[in-house]
Design a protein around this motif. Structure first.
Motif, short mmCIF file in Angstrom:
data_model
loop_
_atom_site.label_atom_id
_atom_site.label_comp_id
_atom_site.label_asym_id
_atom_site.label_seq_id
_atom_site.Cartn_x
_atom_site.Cartn_y
_atom_site.Cartn_z
N ASP A 17 -23.42 -42.24 10.35
CA ASP A 17 -23.90 -42.99 9.20
C ASP A 17 -25.38 -42.67 8.99
N THR A 60 -18.31 -39.98 5.19
CA THR A 60 -18.89 -41.16 4.56
C THR A 60 -17.95 -42.35 4.66
N HIS A 99 -19.71 -33.84 1.11
CA HIS A 99 -19.39 -35.07 1.85
C HIS A 99 -18.04 -35.60 1.37
#
Length: 648
Positions: free
Chosen positions: A103, A144, A163
């Protein structure tokens, strides 16, 4: 069609239809209950016991562990400065791809001493290194999270890098609601997740229809599949090649270790519970790293080994079949066997489901079938016990009536036979007086013969009444059995001579044995009398005695005749009460059918045995075995001889 109509009307078919109806109703009732917690436990049990799954080494894991953060004096998941160094080291090894399950929005990513939450300089350097690797056909993809508003993208400029969503699904609101990771997201809003993107680098498949076990959840416009774990997920039991990020940063890992592999980077430290999840293998905190779960998801997709689910219709039919089978067995067998069958049925189903899960990756739902099996037992066994208790009560009442009737019959037989004894004795006495007064001898002989037959019949009935009322008591005395045999032979000499039948005796010297002399005399007399009555003129009767060779400790007496013999079908029932073989010889010979029954009973009272062997048309042999010593142990009836036996 006639046999079909008969089958439909049979009691077995009606019972089967009744059981099928009951099983169907019970299954439909159980289907109204969600047994997800039980099903989850059974699913996890199979996952834990299916054994390790073979898989190719496509992945390498780099963990940001406690050793890394302590040595670098950082916080997990490290600052971007350290990630630049890490990415440079990985790039030298020419991997197939690099995937970050980190993260980057976390505040710990800020460089130490920086005023910004994300150091722009280090972020741009990270993007630059990632772009350089991408230009060398080594994609760097960031995983993500997602929320109600959509994908949570990394902060700029990291958002410029490729991503994809890479969340781990937990059963928090569906299925068992125990927050265990059993399934994985395949796509959401028509976008495949990072795991699918990485698996496609190996197998080239990106569409849901190209994979087995992918199913749709229309409510959230997403596709899922069940993870086929390669093995235990605890951090102490590794199924994938894994190294510490510190060792990579310090250049301690050979470049060949990463070559042509998909590199997964993630955090697992003892201070971050968010780095761990629950799995079917363990529900202990800080035990199952998320990085390991991501690896299992990707390998499941690469191998196209997702767990297949059976349809709800299949589960319903299986439940109906099993409940019907148990109900049928409960009504067709004993209660003990019913219990054994119920338990065995549940175990067999469980083992078959485990085999299907282990060898074929098929998940057969077992909660409703197993509950159906045990509910069938607990519902229908009491019902059967109630019906059987009712039958038992009715049988008990009938038995009480029968016992009263039997007692009345015994009393009547005893009374009537005792009363008959006196007039028969008077008739016999008057017939003897008539014989002495010169009346026709044939008439007197007929009267005496008839009174003898009637007297013998009355005596047999009296003895039967004593047997049925248990009023026979043995009066045992030491007696030479040969002397009894000789007395019986002398008694029947005239009867044998009238039919020109020769009686021979071969009696070995014997010690006296304890017997009830009147009863054993009746037995031997009855057997000799039968041998004479049922043998044709000119036949021979052999009587032998001696110690038994096959049964030590017993005296053996055999009475063999060369008469008509006994048919095999009659031999089985020969010693039954009131039984007489139905043939031309017996029809011409008077008898009650009680002689052999009483004879065997008297012998068995002495703990001996009486048996018969016969070859039809050649004769019969009766064998008496009496113990030489007074014993409470009974002799097992000797087996019939195999083949034919030589008769005199």
């Amino acid at each position: 069609m006639v046999w079909l109509k008969r089958a439909l009307k049979s009691a077995q078919f009606k019972m089967l239809m009744l059981a099928l109806s009951a099983g169907t109703l019970l299954t439909l009732a159980l289907q109204t209950f969600e047994l997800n917690l039980l099903e989850a436990y059974l699913y996890d049990f199979r996952m834990r016991n299916k054994g390790a799954r073979n898989h190719a080494e496509h992945l390498v894991l780099i963990s940001i562990d406690d050793k890394t953060v302590e040595k670098l004096n950082e916080f997990s998941p490290l600052s971007l400065k350290q990630h630049v160094t890490l990415l440079n080291q990985i790039g030298k090894a020419k991997p197939k791809a690099v995937a970050y399950f980190v993260d980057f929005n976390d505040s710990v990513l800020a460089d130490v001493g920086s005023d910004d939450r994300v150091s722009k300089k280090n972020a741009e350097e990270f993007v630059k290194v990632a772009d350089a690797l991408h230009a060398s056909d080594i994609p760097v993809i960031l995983g993500t999270e997602i929320d109600m508003t959509g994908e949570i993208v990394p902060p700029f400029p990291l958002s410029k890098l490729p991503h994809r969503v890479a969340i781990l699904h937990v059963d928090g609101t569906t299925f068992s609601e125990d927050e265990v990771t059993r399934r994985a997201l395949f796509s959401i809003y028509d976008e495949t997740v990072l795991h699918v993107r990485l698996a496609a680098l190996v197998n080239g498949k990106t569409a849901a229809k190209e994979y087995r076990g992918v199913y749709q959840m229309p409510d959230i416009d997403a596709n899922y599949f069940l993870i086929n774990y390669a093995g235990p997920t605890q951090h102490t039991k590794r199924n994938f090649s894994e190294v510490s990020a510190l060792d990579v940063i310090e250049g301690k890992i050979s470049t060949d270790f990463f070559r042509n592999k998909i590199v997964l980077i993630g955090s697992k430290t003892k201070d971050r519970s968010n780095d761990y999840v629950y799995t079917p293998f363990s529900r202990t905190t800080f035990t199952n790293p998320k990085l390991t779960i991501h690896a299992n998801i990707i390998e499941t997709l690469i191998d196209d080994a997702a767990i297949l689910q059976t349809s709800k219709a299949f589960d319903t039919l299986l439940s109906i079949l099993l409940t019907t089978l148990v109900i049928v067995m409960l009504f067709r067998t004993t209660p003990i066997r019913g219990v054994v069958f119920t338990v065995a049925c549940a175990l067999i189903v469980l083992l078959l489901a485990l085999a299907a899960f282990r060898y074929y990756g098929v998940w057969i739902r077992l909660s409703h079938p197993l509950m159906g099996i045990f509910f069938s037992y607990y519902v229908f066994v009491p019902y059967r016990l109630i019906t059987e208790y009712k039958k038992r009560w009715e049988f008990q009442k009938k038995n009480e009536v029968l016992m009263q009737v039997e007692e009345l019959k015994s009393n009547f037989m005893s009374l009537i036979t005792h009363d008959l004894k006196t007039p028969v004795a008077r008739i016999q006495g008057m017939a003897e007086m008539l014989a002495r007064s010169g009346v026709e001898p044939k008439l007197v002989t007929g009267i005496l013969s008839s009174t003898d037959e009637l007297n013998n019949f009355i005596t047999s009935i009296l003895e039967l009444a004593k047997i049925e009322s248990n009023r026979i008591n043995l009066d045992k005395r030491s007696k030479d059995i040969n002397k009894i045999i000789e007395d019986c032979v002398r008694k029947f000499e005239f009867q044998a001579q009238s039919k020109k039948i020769a009686i021979r005796s071969e009696l070995d010297p014997l010690f006296p044995i304890k017997i009830d002399v009147p009863l054993i005399t009746k037995v031997i007399s009855n057997l000799i009398d039968n041998a004479i009555k049922y043998s044709p003129e000119g036949a021979q009767i052999m009587i032998e005695s001696g110690e038994s060779l096959e049964n030590p400790g017993y005296v053996e007496i055999t009475i063999t005749d060369t008469g008509h013999g006994i048919a095999p079908k009659d031999l089985e029932n020969l010693f039954s009460k009131f039984y007489r073989p139905k043939n031309d010889v017996t029809l011409q010979t008077k008898g009650t059918g009680l002689g052999l029954y009483l004879s065997r009973y008297f012998v068995e009272l002495h703990n001996g045995s009486l048996s018969a062997e016969s070859v039809e048309g050649r004769g019969s042999m009766f064998t008496i075995l009496l113990p030489t010593e007074d014993s409470s142990e009974k002799l097992a009836p000797p087996s019939s001889l195999e083949g034919e036996k030589a008769y005199v």
